[in-house]
Design a protein around this motif. Structure first.
Motif, PDB file in Angstrom:
ATOM      1  N   MET A  99     -13.837  -1.472   0.685  1.00  9.15           N
ATOM      2  CA  MET A  99     -14.885  -1.668  -0.323  1.00  9.15           C
ATOM      3  C   MET A  99     -14.517  -0.916  -1.591  1.00  9.15           C
ATOM      4  O   MET A  99     -14.061   0.209  -1.537  1.00  9.15           O
ATOM      5  N   ALA A 100     -14.699  -1.508  -2.763  1.00 14.85           N
ATOM      6  CA  ALA A 100     -14.350  -0.904  -4.045  1.00 14.85           C
ATOM      7  C   ALA A 100     -15.307   0.209  -4.409  1.00 14.85           C
ATOM      8  O   ALA A 100     -16.495   0.128  -4.169  1.00 14.85           O
ATOM      9  N   LYS A 101     -14.736   1.240  -4.984  1.00 18.60           N
ATOM     10  CA  LYS A 101     -15.556   2.307  -5.537  1.00 18.60           C
ATOM     11  C   LYS A 101     -15.786   1.982  -6.999  1.00 18.60           C
ATOM     12  O   LYS A 101     -15.151   1.094  -7.566  1.00 18.60           O
ATOM     13  N   ALA A 102     -16.673   2.715  -7.639  1.00 16.16           N
ATOM     14  CA  ALA A 102     -17.001   2.440  -9.033  1.00 16.16           C
ATOM     15  C   ALA A 102     -15.792   2.599  -9.951  1.00 16.16           C
ATOM     16  O   ALA A 102     -15.727   1.993 -11.010  1.00 16.16           O
ATOM     17  N   ASP A 103     -14.805   3.406  -9.552  1.00 16.32           N
ATOM     18  CA  ASP A 103     -13.647   3.664 -10.414  1.00 16.32           C
ATOM     19  C   ASP A 103     -12.487   2.698 -10.197  1.00 16.32           C
ATOM     20  O   ASP A 103     -11.384   2.934 -10.659  1.00 16.32           O
ATOM     21  N   GLY A 104     -12.709   1.581  -9.499  1.00 20.97           N
ATOM     22  CA  GLY A 104     -11.634   0.616  -9.290  1.00 20.97           C
ATOM     23  C   GLY A 104     -10.651   1.048  -8.227  1.00 20.97           C
ATOM     24  O   GLY A 104      -9.463   0.807  -8.343  1.00 20.97           O
ATOM     25  N   THR A 105     -11.113   1.693  -7.195  1.00 19.61           N
ATOM     26  CA  THR A 105     -10.271   2.147  -6.098  1.00 19.61           C
ATOM     27  C   THR A 105     -10.530   1.278  -4.870  1.00 19.61           C
ATOM     28  O   THR A 105     -11.676   1.022  -4.522  1.00 19.61           O
ATOM     29  N   TYR A 106      -9.449   0.839  -4.241  1.00 13.58           N
ATOM     30  CA  TYR A 106      -9.535   0.002  -3.054  1.00 13.58           C
ATOM     31  C   TYR A 106      -8.610   0.557  -1.979  1.00 13.58           C
ATOM     32  O   TYR A 106      -7.595   1.179  -2.280  1.00 13.58           O
ATOM     33  N   SER A 107      -8.933   0.267  -0.745  1.00 18.59           N
ATOM     34  CA  SER A 107      -8.058   0.643   0.368  1.00 18.59           C
ATOM     35  C   SER A 107      -6.998  -0.444   0.562  1.00 18.59           C
ATOM     36  O   SER A 107      -7.132  -1.558   0.045  1.00 18.59           O
ATOM     37  N   THR A 108      -5.973  -0.120   1.335  1.00 21.31           N
ATOM     38  CA  THR A 108      -4.960  -1.133   1.650  1.00 21.31           C
ATOM     39  C   THR A 108      -5.586  -2.283   2.442  1.00 21.31           C
ATOM     40  O   THR A 108      -5.166  -3.430   2.305  1.00 21.31           O
ATOM     41  N   SER A 109      -6.592  -1.983   3.240  1.00 17.37           N
ATOM     42  CA  SER A 109      -7.297  -3.051   3.974  1.00 17.37           C
ATOM     43  C   SER A 109      -7.999  -3.992   3.005  1.00 17.37           C
ATOM     44  O   SER A 109      -7.973  -5.214   3.177  1.00 17.37           O
ATOM     45  N   ASP A 110      -8.648  -3.423   1.976  1.00 15.34           N
ATOM     46  CA  ASP A 110      -9.287  -4.250   0.953  1.00 15.34           C
ATOM     47  C   ASP A 110      -8.250  -5.148   0.280  1.00 15.34           C
ATOM     48  O   ASP A 110      -8.506  -6.325   0.029  1.00 15.34           O
ATOM     49  N   LEU A 111      -7.079  -4.589   0.008  1.00 14.37           N
ATOM     50  CA  LEU A 111      -6.026  -5.360  -0.650  1.00 14.37           C
ATOM     51  C   LEU A 111      -5.607  -6.541   0.208  1.00 14.37           C
ATOM     52  O   LEU A 111      -5.383  -7.639  -0.309  1.00 14.37           O
ATOM     53  N   SER A 112      -5.535  -6.334   1.498  1.00  7.72           N
ATOM     54  CA  SER A 112      -5.179  -7.439   2.403  1.00  7.72           C
ATOM     55  C   SER A 112      -6.224  -8.543   2.395  1.00  7.72           C
ATOM     56  O   SER A 112      -5.896  -9.722   2.416  1.00  7.72           O
ATOM     57  N   ARG A 113      -7.492  -8.159   2.350  1.00 11.09           N
ATOM     58  CA  ARG A 113      -8.581  -9.133   2.453  1.00 11.09           C
ATOM     59  C   ARG A 113      -8.962  -9.762   1.118  1.00 11.09           C
ATOM     60  O   ARG A 113      -9.376 -10.911   1.071  1.00 11.09           O
ATOM     61  N   LYS A 114      -8.871  -8.994   0.035  1.00 12.14           N
ATOM     62  CA  LYS A 114      -9.392  -9.465  -1.260  1.00 12.14           C
ATOM     63  C   LYS A 114      -8.346  -9.355  -2.366  1.00 12.14           C
ATOM     64  O   LYS A 114      -8.655  -8.939  -3.474  1.00 12.14           O
ATOM     65  N   SER A 115      -7.125  -9.715  -2.069  1.00  9.43           N
ATOM     66  CA  SER A 115      -6.046  -9.530  -3.042  1.00  9.43           C
ATOM     67  C   SER A 115      -6.310 -10.252  -4.362  1.00  9.43           C
ATOM     68  O   SER A 115      -6.038  -9.702  -5.432  1.00  9.43           O
ATOM     69  N   GLY A 116      -6.858 -11.448  -4.307  1.00 13.36           N
ATOM     70  CA  GLY A 116      -7.127 -12.197  -5.539  1.00 13.36           C
ATOM     71  C   GLY A 116      -8.096 -11.482  -6.457  1.00 13.36           C
ATOM     72  O   GLY A 116      -7.859 -11.371  -7.665  1.00 13.36           O
TER      73      GLY A 116
END
Length: 89
Positions: A1-18
């Motif tokens: 899940m994204a934080k307010a500062d534009g930070t994502y986990s590697t799991s987020d990147l796998s699921r929501k890359s677009g």
């Protein structure tokens, strides 16, 4: 899940890359792994600007130092040594 500062986990990147890539086009995005920052995604213009402003100094030795700079260096060392000796009792 994204934080307010534009930070994502590697799991987020796998699921929501677009979505993450679309956000990185607007501003740098931090990718974390095990809650530690690991990567930054940024658009190519920002990357090129950063690369262009990078410090391009290189290390060398006294043997490769230009003659005029070596002379200034030697003068500065000599002046320092003289001032140090003059300040001793």
């Amino acid at each position: 899940m994204a934080k307010a500062d534009g930070t994502y986990s590697t799991s987020d990147l796998s699921r929501k890359s677009g979505d993450i890539i679309a956000e990185a086009m607007r501003h740098p995005v931090i990718i974390t792994q095990r809650n530690k920052p690991r990567l930054v995604l940024l658009n190519i213009e920002d990357y090129r600007r950063l690369r262009g402003s990078a410090d391009r100094r290189a290390a060398g030795t006294i043997d490769t130092m230009p003659e005029n700079l070596l002379s200034e260096f030697e003068d500065a060392v000599e002046a320092y040594a003289e001032s140090d000796e003059a300040s001793r009792p």
